[in-house]
Each structure stands twice: as structure tokens, then as C-alpha cells.
Design a protein around this motif. Sequence first.
Motif, mmCIF file in Angstrom:
data_model
loop_
_atom_site.group_PDB
_atom_site.id
_atom_site.type_symbol
_atom_site.label_atom_id
_atom_site.label_comp_id
_atom_site.label_asym_id
_atom_site.label_seq_id
_atom_site.Cartn_x
_atom_site.Cartn_y
_atom_site.Cartn_z
ATOM 1 N N GLN A 46 29.725 43.776 29.655
ATOM 2 C CA GLN A 46 29.389 44.127 31.156
ATOM 3 C C GLN A 46 30.334 43.228 32.120
ATOM 4 O OE1 GLN A 46 25.279 43.867 32.174
ATOM 5 N NE2 GLN A 46 25.930 43.585 34.495
ATOM 6 N N PRO A 47 30.486 41.915 31.736
ATOM 7 C CA PRO A 47 31.490 41.312 32.897
ATOM 8 C C PRO A 47 32.786 41.623 32.716
ATOM 9 C CG PRO A 47 30.516 39.653 31.234
ATOM 10 C CD PRO A 47 29.740 41.145 31.189
ATOM 11 N N VAL A 48 33.144 42.057 31.240
ATOM 12 C CA VAL A 48 34.571 42.378 30.971
ATOM 13 C C VAL A 48 34.861 43.755 31.879
ATOM 14 C CG1 VAL A 48 36.029 43.372 29.197
ATOM 15 C CG2 VAL A 48 34.832 41.268 28.686
ATOM 16 N N GLY A 49 33.989 44.834 31.566
ATOM 17 C CA GLY A 49 34.105 45.994 32.311
ATOM 18 C C GLY A 49 34.182 45.621 33.750
ATOM 19 N N ALA A 50 33.387 44.926 34.433
ATOM 20 C CA ALA A 50 33.526 44.784 35.849
ATOM 21 C C ALA A 50 34.883 44.036 36.389
ATOM 22 C CB ALA A 50 32.405 43.822 36.419
ATOM 23 N N PHE A 51 35.303 43.054 35.448
ATOM 24 C CA PHE A 51 36.642 42.218 35.764
ATOM 25 C C PHE A 51 37.603 43.320 35.577
ATOM 26 C CE2 PHE A 51 39.985 40.010 34.090
ATOM 27 C CZ PHE A 51 40.235 38.872 34.972
ATOM 28 N N VAL A 52 37.813 44.472 34.720
ATOM 29 C CA VAL A 52 38.828 45.237 34.621
ATOM 30 C C VAL A 52 38.937 46.304 35.952
ATOM 31 C CG1 VAL A 52 39.469 47.113 33.173
ATOM 32 C CG2 VAL A 52 38.869 44.914 32.338
ATOM 33 N N ALA A 53 37.676 46.580 36.307
ATOM 34 C CA ALA A 53 37.720 47.708 36.982
ATOM 35 C C ALA A 53 37.684 47.338 38.612
ATOM 36 C CB ALA A 53 36.262 48.442 36.970
ATOM 37 N N MET A 54 37.175 46.188 39.001
ATOM 38 C CA MET A 54 37.075 45.580 40.402
ATOM 39 C C MET A 54 38.414 45.720 41.077
ATOM 40 S SD MET A 54 34.353 42.788 40.767
ATOM 41 C CE MET A 54 35.167 41.772 39.485
ATOM 42 N N PRO A 55 39.521 45.383 40.683
ATOM 43 C CA PRO A 55 40.737 45.218 41.386
ATOM 44 C C PRO A 55 41.230 46.957 41.817
ATOM 45 C CG PRO A 55 40.890 43.936 39.407
ATOM 46 C CD PRO A 55 39.602 44.810 39.242
ATOM 47 N N MET A 56 40.329 47.794 41.076
ATOM 48 C CA MET A 56 40.773 49.222 41.605
ATOM 49 C C MET A 56 39.793 49.842 42.557
ATOM 50 S SD MET A 56 41.644 50.712 37.846
ATOM 51 C CE MET A 56 40.434 49.973 37.026
ATOM 52 N N ALA A 57 38.715 49.090 42.885
ATOM 53 C CA ALA A 57 37.482 49.629 43.766
ATOM 54 C C ALA A 57 38.381 49.964 45.274
ATOM 55 C CB ALA A 57 36.670 48.584 44.076
ATOM 56 N N VAL A 325 39.285 38.155 45.270
ATOM 57 C CA VAL A 325 38.195 36.972 44.970
ATOM 58 C C VAL A 325 37.213 37.402 43.956
ATOM 59 C CG1 VAL A 325 36.230 35.700 46.214
ATOM 60 C CG2 VAL A 325 38.585 35.803 47.103
ATOM 61 N N ALA A 326 36.639 38.791 44.073
ATOM 62 C CA ALA A 326 35.695 38.989 43.318
ATOM 63 C C ALA A 326 35.911 38.938 41.653
ATOM 64 C CB ALA A 326 35.033 40.474 43.545
ATOM 65 N N THR A 327 37.425 39.475 41.525
ATOM 66 C CA THR A 327 37.898 39.120 40.068
ATOM 67 C C THR A 327 38.021 37.695 39.716
ATOM 68 O OG1 THR A 327 39.415 40.985 40.763
ATOM 69 C CG2 THR A 327 40.069 39.557 38.984
ATOM 70 N N ILE A 328 38.216 36.693 40.832
ATOM 71 C CA ILE A 328 38.105 35.493 40.103
ATOM 72 C C ILE A 328 36.629 35.102 40.011
ATOM 73 C CG2 ILE A 328 38.689 32.945 41.153
ATOM 74 C CD1 ILE A 328 41.097 34.267 42.461
ATOM 75 N N THR A 329 35.687 35.335 40.809
ATOM 76 C CA THR A 329 34.219 34.752 40.581
ATOM 77 C C THR A 329 33.811 35.265 39.508
ATOM 78 O OG1 THR A 329 33.456 36.532 42.120
ATOM 79 C CG2 THR A 329 34.131 34.276 43.154
ATOM 80 N N TYR A 330 34.217 36.608 39.131
ATOM 81 C CA TYR A 330 33.559 37.282 38.019
ATOM 82 C C TYR A 330 34.204 36.564 36.738
ATOM 83 C CZ TYR A 330 30.429 41.181 39.191
ATOM 84 O OH TYR A 330 29.495 41.879 39.491
#
Length: 389
Positions: A46-57, A325-330
Motif C-alpha cells: 500500500q505505501p509503495v503504491g502511494a509512493f509511486v503514484a503521488m508524484p503523478m497526481a 512533500v507527500a512523497t517524502i512524508t510517505y
Amino acid sequence: MTNHRAIALVFALHGAVAGSLSTRIPWLQGHLDLTPAVLGLILLCQPVGAFVAMPMATRMAHRLGGRTATRLLLALWCACLALPALAPSPVWLAGVFLVFGMAAGTCDVVMNSQALVLERRLGRSIIAGLHGMWCVGSLAAGGVGVLAAHLGIDARMHLAVVSVVLLGLGGLAGRGLLANQSSEGVPAPRRFALPSRAILAVGLVGFCGTFAEGASANWAAVYVTAVASAGPGVAAATYTVFMLCMAATRLIGDRFVRRMGAVAVVRVGGIVAAAGGVLVVAGRTPWLCMAGFALVGVGVAVVVPLVFAAAGDVGDTPGEGIAGVATITYLSGLIAPAVTGWAAGALSYPAAFAMITAIVAVMTLLAGALRPRSRAGAEEGRRLERVAG
């Protein structure tokens, strides 16, 4: 429904999905006969998926508009809630959790971007309270999940029903969000917006706060059991007290931000959290440790919301700054539980939380990175500094 109430409901629904699933993890483990090691690897997806996808949001929000992107991603996040209980094997469950994390992370970015735009329109801090609503949603849905598990309701039925209810509420919330802003003449964000140098300092503050938050949430119950010989009830209560203190502080945190400014609030919070860390490390009774974790919860509660708000001033666009920043915090949330466990195993539980207390101290020293940099933000910051004295 006002814009403020609509985005508050979005945050609560986002938290409700997370809270609902967390209560049925034991059912998933038993249903698929997962060992602790396999379950740990699956949860890591789950956090891996979030980490990968967030920069594209942010690029998605640029193409669709912030309101449309928030509505679609919130709907996807709510719909995904029904999927884990339907997974026929551990491999499928890992894939579901990967998609689950991608939906969670991208929705997180766009809804925080919407919140920041609204905050600027209102001219006052609202971001901490919105994150408080996330905690409220998570706790409320978690309570429903505990009741469903206690009554023996099949997780497939429970999560499917909750998913449908949350989808309906999400549709209602989406109607009240800010209208899409025209992107004509605005350059498109990068396809993969990794953090720039300008937001690394802000991100480091968030990294420290998220590390302390994630480590405490995951290890508080274990800590009081191993170090203070607490029983199961007290151990569970320690986690609950920690989360309630975070939620309550976030709900009232905006009042202090308006009076003192973000930098002062994070510095004071860091001091409170460090004091809590010292109490956790030095305490050898369940109640002293519980009090320490409560102080840590109060101290770090508003750090992530204020880091997101500061990131909106630093990035080329609010969404791009928040995504960075979300990428770093995740990333911090991803490694904090594991690093804490390794430190506890190699040294001791008190030594591990002494390390976390030191990280909180670093966060306190770096809080100046949250000082507003945009013209509007700087004017508000100077006003708050004058009011504060």
C-alpha cells in the motif's frame, strides 16, 4: 453544502476508508491463512503504491481540474475498499493493496491541494482541522469495523456495504467542492514531479514529524507491553489515547496557527513531543508511558498539515509542492515502523524511542523552513508575527 464543509467531508471519508480496512486485517489474515511475514509484505504494497503514484497526481489534476480529479479519485478510493476481502490468493491481495495505495496517495495529494486553495481564499488556516476530520473519519469507521467483527459479520459484506455508503457520501461532498479552475495558459506540471531543492527543507520537517507519528502509532501498544508490562487492554488504550490526542489537537490546531503562525506552532509542538518522548523512555509504568505517548500525539499532530500548507507556497504550483512533500512524508511513514523495530531489536525499546525523541528535536530546530514564502503567505506570516508579539 459550503466549500469548507464539502472538503471536510472528503477528508473524513478518506480516513473512513483507511479505518474500515484496518479493522478487518485480522480477517484477511485468517481467510487467506497468511503468516505474519507474508502479511507484512502485502501491507507494504500500500505505501509503495502511494509512493509511486503521488508524484503523478498533479498532472491529473491539471488535465481534469482539481474538483473533478478529487471526485474521481475519492470515488476510486472508496470503491477499492471492497476489493481486499474479495482477493482469492495472497498474490491477488498484494496487487489489490498496490492499487489501493495508488488510489489513496493520489487522492491525498489532490484533496490537500483543494484544501490549500480554499484556505487561501478564506484567508485563514483550515488545514489542521481538515486533517483532524480525517482522524475523526478513521476512528468512527474503525469503531464500526470493530463492532462488525465482534458480531461476526463477514468482512466481504461489511466492506462492500461501507464502500457503497462512502461512495454515496463522496458524491454528495463532490458537489460542494470548489469549481474547476481554468488551466488555459498555465504550463502543465511535470509527468513525474519529484521533490525539488526548494521543498526538501520543508519535506525534512514533514519527514521527522511523520517518522515520530508512524513509529508511535505502530509501536505504542507493543512498547507499553514489553517495557511497562501492560496488559492487552491498557496496551490497546495507549494507542487509542495517542490517536485521540492527535485528532483533538488537529481539530483545534488552526486556532493556534492563526494566532502564532506555523513556525511557532511546530516549534512548541516539537518541544511537547520531545517531552513526551523523554517520558516514554524514562517511564517504566503503563500510565507514565501512556502519558508520554499522549504528549507525542499532541506535539506532532499538526506538523504534516502545516508542512503541506508550506509546500503549496514553495512549489511551482500548490499541487506540485504538495506532491513533492507527500512523497517524502510517505517515504518516512514507510520506513519508520521498520527502523524502529530494528533499533528495538538491536538495542532496546527505550533506545529506539530515544532515537525518535532526537528526530523530534531535529524537527523543532528545522521548523523555520515552514515560514511562508509566497507574497500572500509572507504578508500573513508577518501579520501573525506582529500579533504574537
